[in-house]
Enzyme design. Structure first.
Site, PDB file in Angstrom:
ATOM      1  NE  ARG A  97       0.085   1.564   3.291  1.00 38.96           N
ATOM      2  CZ  ARG A  97       0.990   2.484   3.491  1.00 38.96           C
ATOM      3  NH1 ARG A  97       2.283   2.169   3.626  1.00 38.96           N
ATOM      4  NH2 ARG A  97       0.685   3.757   3.551  1.00 38.96           N
ATOM      5  N   GLY A  98       0.276   2.398  -0.221  1.00 43.39           N
ATOM      6  CA  GLY A  98       1.064   3.612  -0.428  1.00 43.39           C
ATOM      7  C   GLY A  98       1.164   3.837  -1.932  1.00 43.39           C
ATOM      8  CB  ALA A  99       0.335   6.818  -3.971  1.00 43.92           C
ATOM      9  CD  GLN A 108      -3.302   2.841   6.678  1.00 42.86           C
ATOM     10  OE1 GLN A 108      -3.915   3.249   7.663  1.00 42.86           O
ATOM     11  NE2 GLN A 108      -3.906   2.620   5.527  1.00 42.86           N
ATOM     12  CG  ASP A 117      -3.196   8.052  -1.589  1.00 44.53           C
ATOM     13  OD1 ASP A 117      -3.142   8.610  -0.476  1.00 44.53           O
ATOM     14  OD2 ASP A 117      -2.819   6.885  -1.794  1.00 44.53           O
ATOM     15  CG  ASN A 141      -2.376  11.542   2.430  1.00 44.13           C
ATOM     16  OD1 ASN A 141      -1.842  10.637   1.800  1.00 44.13           O
ATOM     17  ND2 ASN A 141      -2.037  11.795   3.687  1.00 44.13           N
ATOM     18  CE  LYS A 142      -5.122   5.697   4.331  1.00 44.45           C
ATOM     19  NZ  LYS A 142      -6.112   4.846   3.603  1.00 44.45           N
TER      20      LYS A 142
HETATM   21  O1  MRU Z   1      -4.617   3.205   2.043  1.00 50.47           O
HETATM   22  P1  MRU Z   1      -3.135   3.421   1.936  1.00 50.47           P
HETATM   23  O2  MRU Z   1      -2.383   2.901   3.128  1.00 50.47           O
HETATM   24  O3  MRU Z   1      -2.577   2.925   0.628  1.00 50.47           O
HETATM   25  O4  MRU Z   1      -2.977   5.000   1.944  1.00 50.47           O
HETATM   26  C1  MRU Z   1      -1.696   5.546   1.786  1.00 50.47           C
HETATM   27  C2  MRU Z   1      -1.626   7.005   1.936  1.00 50.47           C
HETATM   28  O5  MRU Z   1      -2.624   7.685   2.078  1.00 50.47           O
HETATM   29  C3  MRU Z   1      -0.261   7.622   1.785  1.00 50.47           C
HETATM   30  O6  MRU Z   1      -0.156   8.773   2.565  1.00 50.47           O
HETATM   31  C4  MRU Z   1      -0.015   7.994   0.318  1.00 50.47           C
HETATM   32  O7  MRU Z   1      -0.297   6.902  -0.515  1.00 50.47           O
HETATM   33  C5  MRU Z   1       1.393   8.424   0.088  1.00 50.47           C
HETATM   34  S1  MRU Z   1       2.567   7.092   0.248  1.00 50.47           S
HETATM   35  C6  MRU Z   1       4.100   7.756  -0.124  1.00 50.47           C
END
Ligand code: MRU
Length: 351
Positions: free
Chosen positions: A46-48, A194, A235, A245-246
């Site tokens: 996970r994470g963009a 997270q 994201d 973002n989250k």
């Molecule tokens: O649902 P997730 O854990 O994939 O969400 C991730 C985020 O919101 C991060 O802040 C974002 O993807 C940036 S990761 C460098």
């Protein structure tokens, strides 16, 4: 940190299973495109930026397994497999950016064998460039802060969410390397935690002083703890600077404004989507109710409770002090500046 979130091994991908953290640092072999789809949908990766990287390798796995007799059939199916991976999660634009990049590269092939080779080279390039990109984000971010500063973050935008270094956490890696100190407050980031499971773990691994708080403590912390800035990942950033973002990020941005604390978004250009005019056009993923009603498999709400579980929110550009990218820190008129920076062709050098 020597922990690699995604590693290509010639005929399979090894991923760090982020669902197992912090209890165990376990790795999983992915051998099929379906396993890659699952790893994204079920948040093992996970994470963009990390999602984009593993998806690119998913297409390589599919290509390697394919015995197509004609290039036309191969390319037609390659596009369809890209669409399949694109259905794994909707918000992080890095996924679509990476898949699009893979398809465009492979479309230039003259034979099936060349198409397979181009797919592999492109996936490796996406990963290597992301590492270099995140390092630059870390360097630009680092310059914004002073030795000893304390930053507040949410979710995990660290090395395990990218090829390496992360985005919002990258300045901490640079501070470490340069022998200076940045302290962190990490919001736990309900519902999937997270911040607690991943950011607290990752920062501990690299020896950063990190203090964990529950999300509802953020206002009090901003009021009482001399926070130099809030720094978060993204994201998808729309053409006007609105940033998805989250879930919880928007609330933090409002709190930062109320306490006169700068609010930075750290993200690579692969997260900036100039085709999306504003945050209103960003699709927001809604995830299963169990993420809210349960904690570690235990129910924390009555059975049948109605749940709303958006995984992301959108922070309006007016609340963003600056967007830290690999090409510099963008601020002011985002519509103009994002276009200007997008045209800056700073070559990303791979060492
Ligand atoms: O649902 P997730 O854990 O994939 O969400 C991730 C985020 O919101 C991060 O802040 C974002 O993807 C940036 S990761 C460098």
């Amino acid at each position: 940190m020597n922990i690699l979130p995604i590693e290509w091994k010639g005929d399979h991908v090894v991923i760090l299973d982020q669902q197992q953290l912090p209890h165990s640092t376990s790795y999983e072999k992915l051998k099929t495109i379906e396993q890659v789809w699952d790893s994204i949908t079920y948040l093992k990766v996970r994470g963009a930026p990390a999602i984009g990287i593993v998806a690119a390798f998913g297409l390589v796995l599919w290509a390697q397994s394919k015995q197509s007799n004609t290039l036309e059939l191969f390319l037609d199916e390659f596009h369809k497999q890209g669409d399949f991976l694109a259905s794994s999660r909707p918000t992080a634009v890095n996924l679509f950016w990476a898949l699009d990049r893979m398809v465009r590269k492979v479309d230039t092939a003259l034979t099936v064998e060349e198409a397979k080779e181009l797919a592999l080279q492109e996936a490796l390039a996406i990963q290597a460039e992301d590492e270099e990109t995140c390092r630059k984000i870390g360097e630009y971010g680092y310059d914004l802060f002073d030795d000893g500063d304390t930053l507040l973050t949410i979710c995990n935008a660290g090395g395990i969410a990218t090829a390496r270094y992360g985005t919002a956490l990258a300045p901490f890696y640079i501070a470490n390397e340069r022998g200076t100190t940045l302290h962190a407050y990490a919001c736990e980031t309900r519902p999937v935690l997270q911040g607690a499971r991943l950011t607290a773990w990752e920062l501990q691994q690299i020896g950063v002083d990190v203090t964990l708080i529950t999300d509802n403590m953020a206002a009090h912390v901003l009021k009482t703890k001399d926070i130099a800035a809030v720094i978060v990942g993204a994201d998808r950033i729309a053409a006007n600077g609105d940033a998805a973002n989250k879930i919880g990020t928007y609330g933090l941005a409002l709190l930062a404004k109320a306490h006169d604390v700068p609010f930075y978004v750290a993200a690579p250009f692969s997260t900036i989507d100039l085709e999306t005019t504003s945050g209103e056009d960003i699709p927001i993923e809604e995830r299963p109710a169990e993420e809210v009603t349960h904690l570690s498999g235990n129910a924390v709400a009555p059975i049948g409770t109605k749940v709303f579980n958006p995984a992301f929110d959108v922070t309006p550009y007016e609340l963003i002090t600056g967007i830290i990218t690999e090409r510099g820190v963008i601020s002011g008129n985002y519509v103009e500046q994002l276009k200007t920076f997008a045209n800056k062709t700073t070559p990303v050098t791979i060492k």
